[in-house]
Design an enzyme around this catalytic site. Structure first.
Site, PDB file in Angstrom:
ATOM      1  N   GLY A   1     -10.841 -10.960  19.138  1.00  0.00           N
ATOM      2  CA  GLY A   1      -9.843 -11.664  18.178  1.00  0.00           C
ATOM      3  C   GLY A   1     -10.605 -12.875  17.802  1.00  0.00           C
ATOM      4  O   GLY A   1     -11.500 -13.452  18.298  1.00  0.00           O
TER       5      GLY A   1
ATOM      6  N   VAL B   1      -8.514 -11.253  30.799  1.00  0.00           N
ATOM      7  CA  VAL B   1      -7.251 -10.456  31.294  1.00  0.00           C
ATOM      8  C   VAL B   1      -7.254  -9.092  30.414  1.00  0.00           C
ATOM      9  O   VAL B   1      -7.159  -9.059  29.166  1.00  0.00           O
ATOM     10  CB  VAL B   1      -6.059 -11.411  30.759  1.00  0.00           C
ATOM     11  CG1 VAL B   1      -4.631 -10.446  31.141  1.00  0.00           C
ATOM     12  CG2 VAL B   1      -6.026 -12.791  31.456  1.00  0.00           C
TER      13      VAL B   1
ATOM     14  N   ASP C   1       1.611 -24.847  21.831  1.00  0.00           N
ATOM     15  CA  ASP C   1       1.733 -23.842  21.231  1.00  0.00           C
ATOM     16  C   ASP C   1       2.010 -22.229  22.018  1.00  0.00           C
ATOM     17  O   ASP C   1       1.148 -21.623  21.826  1.00  0.00           O
ATOM     18  CB  ASP C   1       0.169 -23.640  20.620  1.00  0.00           C
ATOM     19  CG  ASP C   1       0.043 -22.488  19.450  1.00  0.00           C
ATOM     20  OD1 ASP C   1       1.278 -22.331  18.830  1.00  0.00           O
ATOM     21  OD2 ASP C   1      -0.906 -21.906  19.113  1.00  0.00           O
TER      22      ASP C   1
ATOM     23  N   LYS D   1     -14.996 -17.900  24.351  1.00  0.00           N
ATOM     24  CA  LYS D   1     -14.615 -18.041  23.097  1.00  0.00           C
ATOM     25  C   LYS D   1     -15.810 -19.075  22.371  1.00  0.00           C
ATOM     26  O   LYS D   1     -16.198 -20.029  23.115  1.00  0.00           O
ATOM     27  CB  LYS D   1     -13.501 -19.014  23.293  1.00  0.00           C
ATOM     28  CG  LYS D   1     -12.647 -19.676  22.348  1.00  0.00           C
ATOM     29  CD  LYS D   1     -11.423 -20.224  22.388  1.00  0.00           C
ATOM     30  CE  LYS D   1     -10.697 -20.597  20.976  1.00  0.00           C
ATOM     31  NZ  LYS D   1      -9.256 -21.054  21.210  1.00  0.00           N
TER      32      LYS D   1
ATOM     33  N   VAL E   1     -13.110 -14.791  19.733  1.00  0.00           N
ATOM     34  CA  VAL E   1     -13.176 -14.484  21.417  1.00  0.00           C
ATOM     35  C   VAL E   1     -13.788 -13.116  21.580  1.00  0.00           C
ATOM     36  O   VAL E   1     -13.262 -12.099  20.791  1.00  0.00           O
ATOM     37  CB  VAL E   1     -11.590 -14.766  21.834  1.00  0.00           C
ATOM     38  CG1 VAL E   1     -11.691 -14.330  23.386  1.00  0.00           C
ATOM     39  CG2 VAL E   1     -10.982 -15.941  21.874  1.00  0.00           C
TER      40      VAL E   1
ATOM     41  N   ASP F   1      -5.117 -19.787  25.655  1.00  0.00           N
ATOM     42  CA  ASP F   1      -5.322 -20.916  24.355  1.00  0.00           C
ATOM     43  C   ASP F   1      -4.824 -21.861  24.573  1.00  0.00           C
ATOM     44  O   ASP F   1      -3.606 -22.646  24.024  1.00  0.00           O
ATOM     45  CB  ASP F   1      -4.820 -20.103  22.975  1.00  0.00           C
ATOM     46  CG  ASP F   1      -5.186 -20.771  21.863  1.00  0.00           C
ATOM     47  OD1 ASP F   1      -5.930 -21.713  21.950  1.00  0.00           O
ATOM     48  OD2 ASP F   1      -4.986 -20.263  20.843  1.00  0.00           O
TER      49      ASP F   1
ATOM     50  N   GLY G   1      -9.383 -16.921  16.100  1.00  0.00           N
ATOM     51  CA  GLY G   1      -8.225 -18.029  15.858  1.00  0.00           C
ATOM     52  C   GLY G   1      -8.892 -19.184  15.011  1.00  0.00           C
ATOM     53  O   GLY G   1      -9.784 -19.020  14.384  1.00  0.00           O
TER      54      GLY G   1
END
Length: 451
Positions: free
Chosen positions: A79, A153, A196, A101, A86, A214, A81
């Site tokens: 993903g 994970v 967040d 990351k 990541v 995160d 961000g």
């Protein structure tokens, strides 16, 4: 400009330059009877377990750089961000899968601020050691590009669960939030505010354990370990879940996480956030508008649970639950015998406080059985958490070495539990009432019979 391979031979040459596979696997790929077309050759390499689909896509685009970060081989893109991308990676020597990351390159002052935030995330995660928080293994850089190596994970974010399955039944949703609250309790005790919390930042693994990830917006407290002293002057977070004070750039403390946690629980059960609209509308609604009750949206939700969520979403921080542990206590009637929540609480200092003993004991009572590895609240209270990092063997900063954790001592089965102060007080009251009853009875007997 990268040039796409026109044959299987050119594809193998790109694979060699990438350094993403071992010499043994490279030799195996070269010896395979691959189709002449590069697309079909790449598909055969994927089927043979030589490369992944992500690696095949990059090689077919003519790219052979960026597959290695130090000792790690990039396997897939997980993903992107605001601060970085990541990736799923594997340590070439240990064959351990991790999440990496990588900071997205920026320019000038923006790059400096991004690097500072990136390093702050590394320090934040490294200072925490809890089963409901994603752990950090390493922080490094490659060609002046910093990156974090984190626990991978294997599972789905709660946002993905909602998008795929719709709303989550309230018993499961409250159990997930209880786990998150246990992780936040650990973070708040060490002076960190996440800022967040949202379904997309909560990962559920294959065993049902929920982990917070995160921590790029996390901030340490400025005074001691009490995060309520921390102040922020910038608007950060996600508009659907942001606390009112956070959206107005007012001083923000750990109770902002409790608001976001309430908005997350609302979303899990209702299938949508408390408010809807564009960013300015959402910020304004968080500050001024009362969210609908869960019971009004779903009559099967207990009214008492709807009241708990409403308190988490109170506009004023003083009107909310003041700690994540209080949230767990309030959710006690619905979390049932959650061994995962008890395991998370065992890594905090809250088990030593008598105010929550009754609620937590009720959770443990139904989960304790012969052969169970769940520790009773009375046993958890024996864990010494007075020293920083004592319960995990970890130290703050970038030292992530973890020593062996000694399990809490169990009391002998013959030992009688000590009564809590509330029971002692009740016994005194009952004794006083009994004494008064005896005196009144004797006096009435004398009046009727003695005279």
């Amino acid at each position: 400009m990268p040039t796409a391979p026109s044959s299987s031979a050119e594809l193998i040459e790109l694979l060699r330059k990438s350094g993403v596979v071992s010499p043994q696997k490279l030799a195996e790929a070269a010896s395979m009877a691959l189709p002449a077309e590069p697309q079909k050759a790449a598909a055969a390499l994927v089927s043979g377990g030589i490369i992944t689909r992500f690696q095949a896509q990059q090689l077919l685009a003519g790219r052979h750089k960026g597959f290695r970060l130090g000792s790690y081989a990039i396997l897939d893109l997980l993903g992107r961000g605001g601060m970085g991308a990541v990736y799923l990676a594997e340590h070439l020597g240990l064959h351990r899968k991790v999440a990496i990351k990588v900071l997205i390159p920026g320019k000038d002052d923006d790059q400096k601020l991004a690097v500072e935030g990136f390093q702050r995330e590394a320090r934040s995660v490294a200072a925490l050691d809890h089963p409901n928080i994603v752990r950090i293994f390493d922080v490094s850089s490659h060609n002046d590009t910093p990156f974090l190596v984190m626990e991978y994970v294997e599972g789905d974010s709660l946002q993905q669960v909602i998008e795929r399955d719709g709303s989550i039944p309230f018993p499961a949703a409250t159990e997930y939030i209880g786990q998150v609250a246990a992780g936040l309790q650990h973070a708040h005790e060490r002076g960190f505010v996440h800022r967040d919390i949202k379904p997309a930042n909560l990962m559920r693994d294959r065993t049902g354990v929920v982990k917070i990830l995160d921590l790029g917006l996390a901030r340490p407290a400025t005074t001691g370990s009490d995060s309520k002293h921390h102040e922020s002057t910038e608007v950060t977070g996600t508009a659907e879940f942001i606390a009112p004070e956070q959206g107005m750039s007012l001083p923000t403390d750990s109770r902002a996480d409790i608001y976001s946690l309430g908005a997350t629980l609302f979303t899990l059960i209702a299938g949508r956030p408390p408010f809807q609209g564009n960013t300015p509308q959402l910020l304004l609604q968080h500050q001024l508008k009362t969210p609908p009750t869960l019971t009004s949206l779903n009559p099967s939700v207990p009214r008492e649970l709807s009241v708990v969520v409403a308190k988490m979403l109170a506009k004023k921080p003083d009107d909310r639950y003041q700690t994540p542990a209080e949230v767990i206590a309030a959710l006690g009637p619905w979390v049932g015998s959650s061994s995962r929540i008890i395991a998370g609480l065992s890594r905090t200092s809250v088990v030593q406080k008598g105010t929550l003993q009754a609620t937590l004991a009720e959770i443990v009572r139904s989960s304790r059985r012969p052969g169970s590895d769940i520790v009773a609240v009375a046993d958890l209270a024996e864990v010494d958490t007075s020293a920083s990092g004592a319960e995990t063997g970890s130290k703050s900063g970038m030292n992530t070495d973890r020593g062996p954790v000694k399990p809490p001592r169990r009391k002998s089965p013959k030992a009688k539990p000590q009564p809590t102060p509330i029971f002692s007080k009740n016994r005194l009251i009952y004794a006083a009432i009994g004494a008064v009853s005896l005196v009144v009875g004797a006096f009435m007997g004398w009046l009727v019979f003695g005279r």
